[in-house]
Design a protein around this motif. Structure first.
Motif, PDB file in Angstrom:
ATOM      1  N   SER A  13       0.981  -1.470  -0.284  1.00 57.08           N
ATOM      2  CA  SER A  13      -0.427   0.019   0.119  1.00 57.08           C
ATOM      3  C   SER A  13       0.698   1.097   0.229  1.00 57.08           C
ATOM      4  CB  SER A  13      -0.557   0.403   1.400  1.00 57.08           C
ATOM      5  OG  SER A  13      -1.579  -1.178   1.596  1.00 57.08           O
ATOM      6  N   PRO A  14      -0.036   2.351  -0.126  1.00 57.11           N
ATOM      7  CA  PRO A  14       0.675   3.707  -0.343  1.00 57.11           C
ATOM      8  C   PRO A  14       1.862   4.145   0.694  1.00 57.11           C
ATOM      9  CG  PRO A  14      -1.611   4.387  -0.744  1.00 57.11           C
ATOM     10  CD  PRO A  14      -1.211   2.871  -0.385  1.00 57.11           C
ATOM     11  N   GLY A  15       3.172   4.845   1.021  1.00 57.49           N
ATOM     12  CA  GLY A  15       4.155   4.918   2.183  1.00 57.49           C
ATOM     13  C   GLY A  15       4.220   3.560   2.359  1.00 57.49           C
ATOM     14  N   VAL A  16       4.716   2.871   2.051  1.00 53.91           N
ATOM     15  CA  VAL A  16       5.675   1.448   2.570  1.00 53.91           C
ATOM     16  C   VAL A  16       7.374   1.973   2.537  1.00 53.91           C
ATOM     17  CG1 VAL A  16       5.538  -0.919   3.282  1.00 53.91           C
ATOM     18  CG2 VAL A  16       3.598   0.089   3.172  1.00 53.91           C
ATOM     19  N   ILE A  17       7.808   1.644   3.658  1.00 56.40           N
ATOM     20  CA  ILE A  17       9.066   1.899   3.447  1.00 56.40           C
ATOM     21  C   ILE A  17       9.978  -0.103   3.771  1.00 56.40           C
ATOM     22  CG2 ILE A  17      11.435   2.261   4.139  1.00 56.40           C
ATOM     23  CD1 ILE A  17       9.869   5.183   4.739  1.00 56.40           C
ATOM     24  N   ILE A  18      10.752  -0.061   3.064  1.00 57.91           N
ATOM     25  CA  ILE A  18      11.186  -1.835   3.113  1.00 57.91           C
ATOM     26  C   ILE A  18      12.475  -1.532   2.507  1.00 57.91           C
ATOM     27  CG2 ILE A  18      10.987  -4.396   1.849  1.00 57.91           C
ATOM     28  CD1 ILE A  18       7.947  -4.020   1.249  1.00 57.91           C
ATOM     29  N   GLU A  19      13.546  -1.512   4.221  1.00 58.20           N
ATOM     30  CA  GLU A  19      15.036  -1.364   3.517  1.00 58.20           C
ATOM     31  C   GLU A  19      15.628  -2.483   2.921  1.00 58.20           C
ATOM     32  OE1 GLU A  19      14.871   2.052   7.245  1.00 58.20           O
ATOM     33  OE2 GLU A  19      16.132  -0.516   7.710  1.00 58.20           O
ATOM     34  N   ARG A  20      16.790  -2.609   2.522  1.00 60.57           N
ATOM     35  CA  ARG A  20      17.569  -2.852   1.853  1.00 60.57           C
ATOM     36  C   ARG A  20      17.904  -3.873   3.034  1.00 60.57           C
ATOM     37  NH1 ARG A  20      21.720   0.353   1.360  1.00 60.57           N
ATOM     38  NH2 ARG A  20      21.212   0.564  -0.971  1.00 60.57           N
ATOM     39  N   GLY A  21      17.615  -5.550   1.752  1.00 61.67           N
ATOM     40  CA  GLY A  21      18.300  -6.615   2.380  1.00 61.67           C
ATOM     41  C   GLY A  21      16.485  -6.982   3.483  1.00 61.67           C
ATOM     42  N   ALA A  22      15.644  -6.264   3.337  1.00 61.12           N
ATOM     43  CA  ALA A  22      14.328  -7.095   3.655  1.00 61.12           C
ATOM     44  C   ALA A  22      13.893  -7.351   2.473  1.00 61.12           C
ATOM     45  CB  ALA A  22      13.272  -5.300   4.466  1.00 61.12           C
ATOM     46  N   ARG A  23      12.884  -9.078   2.943  1.00 61.71           N
ATOM     47  CA  ARG A  23      11.716  -9.615   2.384  1.00 61.71           C
ATOM     48  C   ARG A  23      11.031  -9.890   2.676  1.00 61.71           C
ATOM     49  NH1 ARG A  23      14.830 -15.516   2.362  1.00 61.71           N
ATOM     50  NH2 ARG A  23      14.640 -14.466   4.347  1.00 61.71           N
ATOM     51  N   VAL A  24       9.636  -9.621   1.941  1.00 62.90           N
ATOM     52  CA  VAL A  24       8.567  -9.801   1.999  1.00 62.90           C
ATOM     53  C   VAL A  24       8.105 -10.401   0.653  1.00 62.90           C
ATOM     54  CG1 VAL A  24       6.527  -8.199   2.016  1.00 62.90           C
ATOM     55  CG2 VAL A  24       8.319  -7.426   3.192  1.00 62.90           C
TER      56      VAL A  24
END
Length: 420
Positions: A315-326
């Motif tokens: 959804s809008p405005g989500v931050i997923i940083e380096r190395g994170a896995r979703v």
């Protein structure tokens, strides 16, 4: 202002089987597909069908829903002859403080119907995902000279006991009706969509209320059958989903990523209010980092993606940083997922902060202690505004409540199937 037909949209649902997703909001207000809410589908169907007067009957946790509907302008339902009106319970009056059921909600708003002197009233639910031109139902209603026409859809026989079930003759007339029967006679399920002749509806609601009836499926339809009214079914063959459980909600979102699922947002002309609080507003386009990997996912505006996203709705405005896995997950607005976190089959509500090296969705498949088999396929749900600190491990089928702050505890491991 006289209208041939008006719509009443039932949007007061509690959505208890959706657990914490519906704890702080009405079920129809739950986000869906990144930028939408569940109610957008019914609102868009109404607008796309040319019906331009809508009463939205709210009750449970109505604030976010009311803000989202606003004045109806996103659906072109605002103007001199077009109207959306929010109809909450008339709290404090002698007759009732709360809507007791679907028919009682409409009964308490007979004055709204009478303001427009319609020939027909369309009654719809705001908590299903589907596209329908209601004119098909209206034409069926007129051709059959019906008193009531019910939208019907065939469901697997093993699921029929969850619905109102109709049996029809070769002309489409309803000859038998049972609400959530233990042993269904057919698999023709009610979609919660009705076209009523307005005059007959008012009479039926008053009679049902006099007998203590509060629900269309349980009380009004059986009453009309007993009175030999002309009740017809109109069968629908398109995509329709009741997203009343966590599994159903997750699966329906995932259908957006499957070209052959039948859920085709581009062709359905589904509209939403992008400027209500917490939605897109003026957010910029998504930023995708040079090391990011996005595989068969939906990423909304205003996101910053520097990690890996697979088969997920962001959804809008989500931050997923380096190395994170979703993976296989649904992430609501403005959530932050820090570096090297891992999420598998998670639904994460708005404004959640997930720390570095957090692991969500690990361990064995143990049904949730609260929801039992209604949360048993490995999905973990994280409530709104919760803060999960670094290196916490949360198992499968867990429910983590809203507004929790893990920094205030020493908890580092949540067992599969837990409710916190």
């Amino acid at each position: 202002m006289k209208k041939d037909i008006i719509a009443l949209l039932l949007a007061g649902g509690v959505g208890s089987r959706l657990s914490i997703l519906a704890k702080l909001r009405a079920k129809p207000a739950i986000p869906f597909g990144g930028i939408y809410r569940i109610i957008d589908f019914t609102m868009s169907n109404i607008a796309n069908s040319g019906i331009d007067v809508v009463g939205v009957l709210t009750q449970y946790k109505p604030l976010s829903l009311m803000e989202h509907i606003d004045n109806g302008r996103p659906w072109d339902l605002f103007g001199k002859t077009r109207l959306v009106e929010i109809l909450p319970p008339k709290t404090g009056e002698e007759i009732s403080d709360w809507y007791k059921g679907t028919s009682d909600a409409v009964f308490q708003n007979l004055g709204f119907i009478e303001d427009f002197s319609p020939e027909m009233v369309l009654v719809v639910s705001g908590d299903h995902i589907y596209y329908m031109d209601y004119n098909t139902l209206i034409t069926c209603h007129k051709n059959n000279k019906a008193d009531v026409t019910i939208g019907l859809i065939r469901v697997p026989m093993r699921q029929a006991h969850h619905f109102g079930i109709a049996s029809i003759d070769r002309n489409g007339r309803v000859v038998d009706w049972a609400e959530k029967p233990r042993k269904p006679k057919s698999n023709l399920a009610s979609m919660g969509i009705y076209v009523f002749n307005a005059r007959m509806l008012k009479t039926a609601l008053r009679e049902s209320a006099r007998k203590g009836g509060t629900d269309f499926a349980k009380d009004v339809i059986p009453l009309l059958l007993k009175e030999k009214k002309r009740i017809f079914g109109c069968e629908f063959n398109g995509y329709w989903r009741d997203v009343g459980t966590i599994d159903a909600y997750w699966n329906c979102n995932m259908d957006l990523l499957k070209p052959d699922s039948g859920l085709n947002m581009e062709n359905w002309n589904i509209r939403t209010n992008l400027f209500s609080r917490g939605e897109i507003g003026a957010k910029p386009s998504a930023y995708i980092g040079k090391d990011a990997r996005i595989i068969n996912s939906l990423v909304s505006s205003g996101c910053i993606i520097e990690g890996t996203v697979k088969y997920s709705i962001i959804s809008p405005g989500v931050i997923i940083e380096r190395g994170a896995r979703v993976i296989d997950s649904i992430i609501f607005h403005n959530t932050i997922i820090r570096k090297n976190a891992f999420l598998n089959r998670a639904i994460v509500d708005k404004n959640v902060k997930i720390g570095a090296n957090v692991n969500i969705g690990s361990g064995r498949l143990r049904p949730n202690i609260t929801l039992g088999m209604n949360l048993s396929t490995g999905i973990t749900v994280i409530g709104k505004n919760t803060i999960i600190t670094d290196r916490v491990v949360i198992g499968k089928n867990c429910i983590i409540s809203s507004n929790l702050n893990f920094s205030k505890t020493k908890t580092k491991y949540i067992q599969p199937g837990s409710t916190v």
